[in-house]
Design a protein around this motif. Structure first.
Motif, PDB file in Angstrom:
ATOM      1  N   LEU A 138       0.764  -0.750  -0.286  1.00 45.23           N
ATOM      2  CA  LEU A 138       0.085  -0.072   0.349  1.00 45.23           C
ATOM      3  C   LEU A 138       0.704   1.407  -0.064  1.00 45.23           C
ATOM      4  N   ASP A 139       0.365   1.981  -1.085  1.00 44.21           N
ATOM      5  CA  ASP A 139       1.690   3.540  -1.101  1.00 44.21           C
ATOM      6  C   ASP A 139       0.537   3.916   0.283  1.00 44.21           C
ATOM      7  N   GLU A 140       0.176   5.735   0.089  1.00 40.61           N
ATOM      8  CA  GLU A 140      -0.105   6.649   0.733  1.00 40.61           C
ATOM      9  C   GLU A 140      -1.719   6.778   0.610  1.00 40.61           C
ATOM     10  N   ALA A 141      -1.845   6.467  -0.631  1.00 38.31           N
ATOM     11  CA  ALA A 141      -3.297   6.412  -1.143  1.00 38.31           C
ATOM     12  C   ALA A 141      -4.032   5.282  -0.427  1.00 38.31           C
ATOM     13  N   GLY A 142      -3.552   4.099  -0.799  1.00 40.13           N
ATOM     14  CA  GLY A 142      -3.758   2.974  -0.403  1.00 40.13           C
ATOM     15  C   GLY A 142      -3.856   2.709   0.873  1.00 40.13           C
ATOM     16  N   VAL A 143      -2.949   3.098   1.758  1.00 36.52           N
ATOM     17  CA  VAL A 143      -3.718   2.653   2.969  1.00 36.52           C
ATOM     18  C   VAL A 143      -4.461   4.421   3.187  1.00 36.52           C
ATOM     19  N   ALA A 144      -4.905   4.893   2.656  1.00 37.85           N
ATOM     20  CA  ALA A 144      -6.126   5.973   3.622  1.00 37.85           C
ATOM     21  C   ALA A 144      -7.325   5.641   3.113  1.00 37.85           C
ATOM     22  N   ARG A 145      -7.512   5.125   1.837  1.00 31.26           N
ATOM     23  CA  ARG A 145      -8.575   4.408   1.154  1.00 31.26           C
ATOM     24  C   ARG A 145      -8.831   2.783   2.222  1.00 31.26           C
ATOM     25  N   ALA A 146      -8.268   2.485   2.102  1.00 33.90           N
ATOM     26  CA  ALA A 146      -7.930   0.972   3.233  1.00 33.90           C
ATOM     27  C   ALA A 146      -9.022   1.985   4.849  1.00 33.90           C
ATOM     28  N   GLY A 147      -8.039   2.799   5.733  1.00 34.15           N
ATOM     29  CA  GLY A 147      -9.136   3.279   6.515  1.00 34.15           C
ATOM     30  C   GLY A 147      -9.808   3.976   6.266  1.00 34.15           C
ATOM     31  N   LEU A 148     -10.350   4.363   5.256  1.00 38.19           N
ATOM     32  CA  LEU A 148     -11.796   5.086   5.462  1.00 38.19           C
ATOM     33  C   LEU A 148     -12.786   3.708   4.895  1.00 38.19           C
ATOM     34  N   GLU A 149     -12.297   3.285   4.051  1.00 39.59           N
ATOM     35  CA  GLU A 149     -13.427   1.922   3.456  1.00 39.59           C
ATOM     36  C   GLU A 149     -14.014   1.174   5.295  1.00 39.59           C
ATOM     37  N   SER A 150     -12.473   1.370   6.134  1.00 38.77           N
ATOM     38  CA  SER A 150     -12.673   0.364   7.424  1.00 38.77           C
ATOM     39  C   SER A 150     -13.704   0.833   7.909  1.00 38.77           C
ATOM     40  N   GLY A 257     -14.956  13.632  -1.574  1.00 38.80           N
ATOM     41  CA  GLY A 257     -14.921  13.636  -2.823  1.00 38.80           C
ATOM     42  C   GLY A 257     -13.198  12.457  -3.082  1.00 38.80           C
ATOM     43  N   VAL A 258     -13.512  11.961  -3.045  1.00 39.56           N
ATOM     44  CA  VAL A 258     -11.995  10.797  -3.158  1.00 39.56           C
ATOM     45  C   VAL A 258     -12.954   9.767  -3.422  1.00 39.56           C
ATOM     46  N   ARG A 259     -12.187   8.659  -4.259  1.00 37.52           N
ATOM     47  CA  ARG A 259     -12.675   7.306  -4.572  1.00 37.52           C
ATOM     48  C   ARG A 259     -11.934   6.581  -4.301  1.00 37.52           C
ATOM     49  N   LEU A 260     -12.438   5.511  -3.640  1.00 40.01           N
ATOM     50  CA  LEU A 260     -12.551   4.521  -2.583  1.00 40.01           C
ATOM     51  C   LEU A 260     -12.628   2.792  -3.523  1.00 40.01           C
ATOM     52  N   SER A 261     -12.276   1.705  -2.517  1.00 42.50           N
ATOM     53  CA  SER A 261     -12.466   0.189  -2.723  1.00 42.50           C
ATOM     54  C   SER A 261     -11.190   0.205  -4.177  1.00 42.50           C
ATOM     55  N   GLY A 262     -11.955   0.264  -5.589  1.00 44.21           N
ATOM     56  CA  GLY A 262     -11.035  -0.263  -6.785  1.00 44.21           C
ATOM     57  C   GLY A 262      -9.989  -1.396  -6.432  1.00 44.21           C
ATOM     58  N   PRO A 263      -9.139  -1.865  -7.116  1.00 46.83           N
ATOM     59  CA  PRO A 263      -8.140  -2.951  -6.889  1.00 46.83           C
ATOM     60  C   PRO A 263      -7.328  -2.735  -5.690  1.00 46.83           C
ATOM     61  N   ASN A 277     -17.159   6.281  -7.002  1.00 40.51           N
ATOM     62  CA  ASN A 277     -16.975   7.881  -7.119  1.00 40.51           C
ATOM     63  C   ASN A 277     -15.301   7.530  -8.038  1.00 40.51           C
ATOM     64  N   LYS A 278     -15.051   6.695  -8.661  1.00 43.93           N
ATOM     65  CA  LYS A 278     -14.452   6.523  -9.593  1.00 43.93           C
ATOM     66  C   LYS A 278     -12.664   7.449 -10.265  1.00 43.93           C
ATOM     67  N   ASP A 279     -14.453   9.216 -11.029  1.00 47.87           N
ATOM     68  CA  ASP A 279     -13.383   9.722 -11.105  1.00 47.87           C
ATOM     69  C   ASP A 279     -13.044  10.997  -9.942  1.00 47.87           C
ATOM     70  N   ALA A 280     -13.242  10.126  -9.148  1.00 45.19           N
ATOM     71  CA  ALA A 280     -13.011  11.630  -8.075  1.00 45.19           C
ATOM     72  C   ALA A 280     -10.727  11.451  -7.679  1.00 45.19           C
ATOM     73  N   ARG A 281     -10.149  12.231  -6.683  1.00 42.98           N
ATOM     74  CA  ARG A 281      -8.659  12.293  -6.691  1.00 42.98           C
ATOM     75  C   ARG A 281      -9.063  11.088  -5.342  1.00 42.98           C
ATOM     76  N   ASP A 282      -7.171  10.571  -5.410  1.00 46.97           N
ATOM     77  CA  ASP A 282      -7.123   9.551  -4.353  1.00 46.97           C
ATOM     78  C   ASP A 282      -7.250  10.278  -3.535  1.00 46.97           C
ATOM     79  N   PRO A 283      -7.330   9.627  -2.222  1.00 42.52           N
ATOM     80  CA  PRO A 283      -7.294   9.739  -0.708  1.00 42.52           C
ATOM     81  C   PRO A 283      -6.025  10.323  -0.090  1.00 42.52           C
ATOM     82  N   ASP A 284      -5.916  11.386   0.649  1.00 43.17           N
ATOM     83  CA  ASP A 284      -4.295  10.920   1.668  1.00 43.17           C
ATOM     84  C   ASP A 284      -4.661  11.840   2.818  1.00 43.17           C
TER      85      ASP A 284
END
Length: 315
Positions: A138-150, A257-263, A277-284
């Motif tokens: 996980l990069d920074e965006a991946g960690v942020a996505r995982a935390g927000l999804e959880s 205003g971010v995109r979540l889930s994904g591969p 929300n696939k067209d939005a930016r990655d979370p930080d």
């Protein structure tokens, strides 16, 4: 005391105390006790040499026995406790152990803190405690996505759903839901070992979470104070692999205003999931903090609804 009032009291206790480490160190936790029973049934009945049908039947029987047992114990406790103030207090304490709003906040905040300091290694270790995917990938965006999804998904599974069923059926409803959810988390996986044995448990969990997930998504959308949260939830929730988790996750994605889930990569495979929300930016890092603020507001809204129901019942 009404079931809604009991759940509100239990939730207040859980928010104030959580499940203290000194108690966990001595007696663990009711969910851990139940999980040990699930493991016994899994080891005993989930035989790889059995046919798919036999394993499905065995898993269904195990699920029904464990679900019925947890519910029966809760019914017995609720009936045996006296109706005076200390009996109500004890029942609320028991119910409080089955709600996880404080621990959820603490675990996600533990991801936000190192992320804010650009400490990706520590953030990966923190997020590994709440998600099953491979943290080293996980990069920074991946960690942020995982935390927000959880945060979004467990706001439903760990807070709103148990309180919902508790408000409907009291302590037995709360215990029954936690039994179903624990069974799903342990054996409801779509892999070779559990696709048959845990199939019934997974379907039961989908049913139990159908209303709470949509309620949680609506609470998150309302708490985000943005119309896009509702729009993204209504548009994208159905694309999620889960019939329920997509609702709170999509609402959180739209609210921030971010995109979540994904591969995402797990230890043994890559799961190709669609974006929310696939067209939005990655979370930080800042989005995790903002997500926690939305979570707090959503829980306050839920508490107000629960209080309104309790008061209406008392009038």
């Amino acid at each position: 005391m009404s079931a809604a009032a009991l759940m509100l009291l239990a939730w207040m206790i859980e928010c104030l105390l959580g499940w203290p480490d000194w108690i966990y160190a001595r007696i663990r936790h009711p969910v851990v006790w139940f999980g040990a029973l699930v493991s016994v049934f899994d080891t005993t009945l989930n035989k790889e040499t059995w046919s798919h049908r036999s394993r499905y039947v065995a898993g269904s029987v195990a699920t029904i026995i464990l679900f019925a047992g947890a519910t029966a114990i809760a019914v017995g406790v609720a009936r045996l406790l006296p109706g005076d103030w200390w009996g109500v207090a004890l029942e609320a304490l028991i119910a409080a152990s089955l709600v996880a709003s404080r621990s959820l906040y603490t675990h996600v905040a533990a991801v936000a803190a190192p992320m804010a300091k650009n400490d990706l290694a520590r953030a990966r270790r923190a997020v590994a405690r709440i998600v099953g995917r491979d943290p080293d990938q996980l990069d920074e965006a991946g960690v942020a996505r995982a935390g927000l999804e959880s945060l979004a998904e467990n706001a439903s599974d760990g807070v709103i759903a148990p309180l919902f069923w508790g408000a409907v059926f009291g302590l037995p409803g709360l215990a029954a839901y936690k039994a179903i959810n624990t069974l799903d988390s342990m054996i409801g996986h779509k892999n070779d070992r559990y696709a048959a044995f845990g199939g019934f448990a997974a379907r039961l969990d989908d049913f139990a979470n159908w209303i709470p997930a949509r309620l949680t998504g609506s609470l998150i959308a309302a708490a985000s104070l943005t119309r896009s949260s509702f729009n993204v939830m209504l548009r994208d929730a159905r694309h999620h692999r889960s019939p329920n988790a997509g609702w709170p996750e999509a609402a959180m994605a739209g609210g921030l205003g971010v995109r979540l889930s994904g591969p995402r990569r797990y230890s043994d495979h890559i799961s190709e999931e669609p974006w929310l929300n696939k067209d939005a930016r990655d979370p930080d890092a800042a989005d995790i903090t903002a997500g926690l603020a939305i979570y707090r507001r959503a829980m306050i809204l839920a508490a107000c609804i629960l209080a309104f129901i309790a008061v209406a019942h008392a009038i």
